[in-house]
Design a protein around this motif. Structure first.
Motif, PDB file in Angstrom:
ATOM      1  N   MET A   1      43.920  57.611  51.021  1.00  0.00           N
ATOM      2  CA  MET A   1      45.290  57.175  51.051  1.00  0.00           C
ATOM      3  C   MET A   1      45.442  55.808  51.689  1.00  0.00           C
ATOM      4  O   MET A   1      46.485  55.214  51.592  1.00  0.00           O
ATOM      5  N   ASP A   2      44.414  55.322  52.289  1.00  0.00           N
ATOM      6  CA  ASP A   2      44.477  54.019  52.931  1.00  0.00           C
ATOM      7  C   ASP A   2      44.729  52.919  51.894  1.00  0.00           C
ATOM      8  O   ASP A   2      45.504  52.001  52.136  1.00  0.00           O
ATOM      9  N   LEU A   3      44.077  53.032  50.733  1.00  0.00           N
ATOM     10  CA  LEU A   3      44.268  52.056  49.656  1.00  0.00           C
ATOM     11  C   LEU A   3      45.691  52.115  49.116  1.00  0.00           C
ATOM     12  O   LEU A   3      46.308  51.090  48.848  1.00  0.00           O
ATOM     13  N   LEU A   4      46.222  53.338  49.002  1.00  0.00           N
ATOM     14  CA  LEU A   4      47.586  53.509  48.510  1.00  0.00           C
ATOM     15  C   LEU A   4      48.597  52.930  49.497  1.00  0.00           C
ATOM     16  O   LEU A   4      49.574  52.291  49.100  1.00  0.00           O
ATOM     17  N   ASP A   5      48.355  53.117  50.784  1.00  0.00           N
ATOM     18  CA  ASP A   5      49.251  52.551  51.794  1.00  0.00           C
ATOM     19  C   ASP A   5      49.236  51.024  51.757  1.00  0.00           C
ATOM     20  O   ASP A   5      50.275  50.377  51.888  1.00  0.00           O
ATOM     21  N   LYS A   6      48.072  50.429  51.542  1.00  0.00           N
ATOM     22  CA  LYS A   6      47.971  48.967  51.435  1.00  0.00           C
ATOM     23  C   LYS A   6      48.730  48.465  50.213  1.00  0.00           C
ATOM     24  O   LYS A   6      49.401  47.438  50.260  1.00  0.00           O
ATOM     25  N   LEU A   7      48.604  49.200  49.116  1.00  0.00           N
ATOM     26  CA  LEU A   7      49.297  48.824  47.891  1.00  0.00           C
ATOM     27  C   LEU A   7      50.815  48.906  48.076  1.00  0.00           C
ATOM     28  O   LEU A   7      51.553  48.034  47.626  1.00  0.00           O
ATOM     29  N   ILE A   8      51.269  49.933  48.773  1.00  0.00           N
ATOM     30  CA  ILE A   8      52.712  50.094  49.005  1.00  0.00           C
ATOM     31  C   ILE A   8      53.238  48.989  49.914  1.00  0.00           C
ATOM     32  O   ILE A   8      54.314  48.423  49.673  1.00  0.00           O
ATOM     33  N   THR A   9      52.484  48.628  50.935  1.00  0.00           N
ATOM     34  CA  THR A   9      52.938  47.550  51.824  1.00  0.00           C
ATOM     35  C   THR A   9      52.918  46.207  51.101  1.00  0.00           C
ATOM     36  O   THR A   9      53.779  45.360  51.343  1.00  0.00           O
ATOM     37  N   LYS A  10      51.951  45.989  50.207  1.00  0.00           N
ATOM     38  CA  LYS A  10      51.932  44.750  49.413  1.00  0.00           C
ATOM     39  C   LYS A  10      53.135  44.711  48.469  1.00  0.00           C
ATOM     40  O   LYS A  10      53.758  43.669  48.275  1.00  0.00           O
ATOM     41  N   ALA A  11      53.453  45.845  47.847  1.00  0.00           N
ATOM     42  CA  ALA A  11      54.580  45.910  46.917  1.00  0.00           C
ATOM     43  C   ALA A  11      55.902  45.691  47.644  1.00  0.00           C
ATOM     44  O   ALA A  11      56.856  45.181  47.061  1.00  0.00           O
ATOM     45  N   ALA A  12      55.962  46.074  48.896  1.00  0.00           N
ATOM     46  CA  ALA A  12      57.195  45.893  49.664  1.00  0.00           C
ATOM     47  C   ALA A  12      57.464  44.427  49.956  1.00  0.00           C
ATOM     48  O   ALA A  12      58.616  44.033  50.163  1.00  0.00           O
ATOM     49  N   THR A  13      56.426  43.582  49.941  1.00  0.00           N
ATOM     50  CA  THR A  13      56.616  42.155  50.223  1.00  0.00           C
ATOM     51  C   THR A  13      57.036  41.366  48.983  1.00  0.00           C
ATOM     52  O   THR A  13      57.440  40.224  49.098  1.00  0.00           O
ATOM     53  N   VAL A  14      56.934  41.971  47.805  1.00  0.00           N
ATOM     54  CA  VAL A  14      57.325  41.291  46.567  1.00  0.00           C
ATOM     55  C   VAL A  14      58.844  41.198  46.520  1.00  0.00           C
ATOM     56  O   VAL A  14      59.532  42.196  46.732  1.00  0.00           O
ATOM     57  N   PRO A  15      59.384  40.012  46.242  1.00  0.00           N
ATOM     58  CA  PRO A  15      60.850  39.898  46.129  1.00  0.00           C
ATOM     59  C   PRO A  15      61.351  40.649  44.897  1.00  0.00           C
ATOM     60  O   PRO A  15      60.945  40.356  43.779  1.00  0.00           O
ATOM     61  N   HIS A  16      62.200  41.634  45.131  1.00  0.00           N
ATOM     62  CA  HIS A  16      62.611  42.525  44.055  1.00  0.00           C
ATOM     63  C   HIS A  16      63.659  41.929  43.130  1.00  0.00           C
ATOM     64  O   HIS A  16      63.679  42.243  41.941  1.00  0.00           O
ATOM     65  N   LYS A  17      64.514  41.085  43.642  1.00  0.00           N
ATOM     66  CA  LYS A  17      65.585  40.512  42.811  1.00  0.00           C
ATOM     67  C   LYS A  17      65.016  39.664  41.665  1.00  0.00           C
ATOM     68  O   LYS A  17      65.350  39.914  40.499  1.00  0.00           O
ATOM     69  N   PRO A  18      64.134  38.671  41.932  1.00  0.00           N
ATOM     70  CA  PRO A  18      63.590  37.895  40.809  1.00  0.00           C
ATOM     71  C   PRO A  18      62.734  38.740  39.875  1.00  0.00           C
ATOM     72  O   PRO A  18      62.735  38.528  38.653  1.00  0.00           O
ATOM     73  N   LEU A  19      62.045  39.721  40.412  1.00  0.00           N
ATOM     74  CA  LEU A  19      61.217  40.584  39.579  1.00  0.00           C
ATOM     75  C   LEU A  19      62.084  41.425  38.650  1.00  0.00           C
ATOM     76  O   LEU A  19      61.777  41.560  37.455  1.00  0.00           O
ATOM     77  N   SER A  20      63.178  41.969  39.174  1.00  0.00           N
ATOM     78  CA  SER A  20      64.047  42.789  38.324  1.00  0.00           C
ATOM     79  C   SER A  20      64.741  41.941  37.263  1.00  0.00           C
ATOM     80  O   SER A  20      64.945  42.400  36.135  1.00  0.00           O
TER      81      SER A  20
END
Length: 84
Positions: A1-20
């Motif tokens: 789960m360590d890899l999944l936690d890293k992926l989730i924290t990386k995804a949280a730093t992505v700006p969601h407004k421009p991506l959406s």
């Protein structure tokens, strides 16, 4: 789960407004493309495509064209004998 936690924290730093916004416009373009394809599929297509063929003309039936009337119009001027 360590890899999944890293992926989730990386995804949280992505700006969601421009991506959406980018995902929305990409989805809209895909929907419009599919709508255009559906529209073209609904149009009837003629099964026979007629190719143009020249109509035959016999050499004896052709008329002679007189160009003397056109030559007398002097469309491009008259020849001057004194031109050098």
């Amino acid at each position: 789960m360590d890899l999944l936690d890293k992926l989730i924290t990386k995804a949280a730093t992505v700006p969601h407004k421009p991506l959406s916004v980018a995902v929305f416009w990409l989805g809209l373009v895909i929907v419009l493309l599919l709508a255009a394809q559906i529209t073209w599929k609904l149009m009837p297509v003629s099964s026979q495509s007629a190719t143009w063929q020249p109509s035959p003309i016999s050499a004896n039936a052709s008329k002679r064209i007189e160009l003397s009337g056109v030559r007398n119009l002097s469309l491009f001027g008259r020849v001057d004998g004194n031109a050098q």
